[in-house]
Design a protein around this motif. Structure first.
Motif, PDB file in Angstrom:
ATOM      1  N   ASP A   1      12.903   4.333  -4.948  1.00  0.00           N
ATOM      2  CA  ASP A   1      12.373   3.076  -4.350  1.00  0.00           C
ATOM      3  C   ASP A   1      11.020   2.627  -5.010  1.00  0.00           C
ATOM      4  N   LEU A   2      11.005   1.528  -5.856  1.00  0.00           N
ATOM      5  CA  LEU A   2      10.003   1.294  -6.557  1.00  0.00           C
ATOM      6  C   LEU A   2       8.941   0.375  -6.123  1.00  0.00           C
ATOM      7  N   GLY A   3       9.186   0.003  -4.954  1.00  0.00           N
ATOM      8  CA  GLY A   3       8.395  -0.753  -4.148  1.00  0.00           C
ATOM      9  C   GLY A   3       8.385  -2.157  -4.355  1.00  0.00           C
ATOM     10  N   VAL A   4       7.206  -3.137  -4.074  1.00  0.00           N
ATOM     11  CA  VAL A   4       7.351  -4.677  -4.276  1.00  0.00           C
ATOM     12  C   VAL A   4       7.776  -4.986  -5.800  1.00  0.00           C
ATOM     13  N   LEU A   5       8.641  -5.856  -5.884  1.00  0.00           N
ATOM     14  CA  LEU A   5       9.357  -6.102  -7.325  1.00  0.00           C
ATOM     15  C   LEU A   5       8.400  -6.621  -8.022  1.00  0.00           C
ATOM     16  N   ASP A   6       8.118  -6.116  -9.216  1.00  0.00           N
ATOM     17  CA  ASP A   6       7.076  -6.735 -10.202  1.00  0.00           C
ATOM     18  C   ASP A   6       7.562  -6.947 -11.598  1.00  0.00           C
ATOM     19  N   HIS A   7       8.880  -6.141 -11.762  1.00  0.00           N
ATOM     20  CA  HIS A   7       9.541  -6.520 -13.146  1.00  0.00           C
ATOM     21  C   HIS A   7      11.029  -6.372 -13.012  1.00  0.00           C
ATOM     22  N   ILE A   8      11.777  -6.685 -13.500  1.00  0.00           N
ATOM     23  CA  ILE A   8      13.304  -6.577 -13.623  1.00  0.00           C
ATOM     24  C   ILE A   8      14.061  -7.028 -15.010  1.00  0.00           C
ATOM     25  N   LEU A   9      14.759  -6.279 -15.411  1.00  0.00           N
ATOM     26  CA  LEU A   9      15.756  -6.831 -16.685  1.00  0.00           C
ATOM     27  C   LEU A   9      14.888  -7.360 -17.606  1.00  0.00           C
ATOM     28  N   GLY A  10      13.562  -6.908 -18.008  1.00  0.00           N
ATOM     29  CA  GLY A  10      12.840  -7.569 -18.979  1.00  0.00           C
ATOM     30  C   GLY A  10      11.949  -8.953 -18.477  1.00  0.00           C
ATOM     31  N   MET A  11      11.982  -8.934 -17.214  1.00  0.00           N
ATOM     32  CA  MET A  11      11.268 -10.165 -16.558  1.00  0.00           C
ATOM     33  C   MET A  11      10.078  -9.669 -15.626  1.00  0.00           C
ATOM     34  N   GLY A  12       8.963 -10.208 -16.054  1.00  0.00           N
ATOM     35  CA  GLY A  12       7.889  -9.905 -15.323  1.00  0.00           C
ATOM     36  C   GLY A  12       7.843 -10.637 -13.889  1.00  0.00           C
TER      37      GLY A  12
ATOM     38  N   CYS B   1       2.736 -14.680  -0.611  1.00  0.00           N
ATOM     39  CA  CYS B   1       4.033 -14.875  -0.775  1.00  0.00           C
ATOM     40  C   CYS B   1       4.817 -16.094  -0.465  1.00  0.00           C
ATOM     41  N   THR B   2       4.118 -17.079  -0.818  1.00  0.00           N
ATOM     42  CA  THR B   2       4.650 -18.394  -0.706  1.00  0.00           C
ATOM     43  C   THR B   2       5.155 -18.937  -1.770  1.00  0.00           C
ATOM     44  N   SER B   3       5.009 -18.135  -2.928  1.00  0.00           N
ATOM     45  CA  SER B   3       5.461 -18.442  -4.372  1.00  0.00           C
ATOM     46  C   SER B   3       5.781 -17.137  -5.248  1.00  0.00           C
ATOM     47  N   VAL B   4       6.721 -17.413  -6.115  1.00  0.00           N
ATOM     48  CA  VAL B   4       7.074 -16.079  -6.994  1.00  0.00           C
ATOM     49  C   VAL B   4       7.401 -16.689  -8.389  1.00  0.00           C
TER      50      VAL B   4
END
Length: 208
Positions: free
Chosen positions: A49-60, A67-70
């Motif tokens: 478990d890496l916690g809150v998502l901050d990167h995935i598949l080369g995307m920051g 948390c009203t926008s990402v």
């Protein structure tokens, strides 16, 4: 391989699981459900478990404090591509493609040119966070079996444009609870515009 998306709705509880090979994103509004899911999943597989998502598949991935926008960015991927193709300190390009560009299929493929590799990388960037280059990349991908240095130069221009506009990001804002989610789509085509085979180019854009 495209990501797989699973959605679970049970009353007010909503859970979404997105998978891509061995990378998973789990989102839910029920913390207890997440704990039960994690316990059951980790009993079958070795996971972290890496916690809150901050990167995935080369995307920051950057979240607003409330948390009203990402916001999704691929600056790291663009920098790596620029280094790979020698365009770190390239001449700026304000558009991804020349106006009215009409390329001709090459008689023979120049195998030493990494054209397909660059086009594949650009497609990934376009699909993830930079739809502004999608038209150019799709057009250039039509020459994947008949390319030359001329086509490669046009593909590198797209990359130069990304380097020039590397700070551009894609932001998704939460729809206020008192407003309905509006989806509007437009489509059009240019009649027989391709000078090689007189085919039409169709396109679409979706606003959410």
């Amino acid at each position: 391989i495209d990501p797989c998306l699973f959605t679970i709705v049970d009353g007010d509880m909503v859970a979404v699981v997105s998978t891509h090979v061995d990378d998973y994103i789990v989102a839910t509004n029920d913390e207890n459900w997440y704990k039960q899911f994690f316990a059951a999943f980790s009993a079958k597989f070795k996971i972290t478990d890496l916690g809150v998502l901050d990167h995935i598949l080369g995307m920051g991935v950057d979240w607003a404090p409330d948390c009203t926008s990402v916001t999704i960015s691929q600056a790291k991927t663009i920098k790596e591509l620029a280094e790979k193709y020698g365009l770190t300190d390239c001449k700026p390009a304000q558009t991804p493609m020349e106006k009215d560009l009409q390329l001709q299929p090459a008689d023979e493929i120049t195998e030493s040119i990494p054209y397909r590799s660059l086009i594949g990388a650009l497609l990934w960037v376009a699909r993830a966070s930079r739809p502004d280059i999608m038209f150019s990349v799709i057009y250039l991908s039509r020459f994947s079996n008949c390319y030359s240095e001329t086509h490669f130069k046009a593909a590198k221009r797209v990359l130069r444009y990304l380097v020039t506009t590397i700070d551009r990001k894609l932001t998704f804002n939460q729809t206020p609870s008192n407003q309905p989610l509006q989806v509007v789509m437009y489509c059009d085509s240019d009649w027989a515009s391709d000078k090689n085979d007189r085919r039409s180019f169709s396109g679409s854009v979706v606003y959410i």
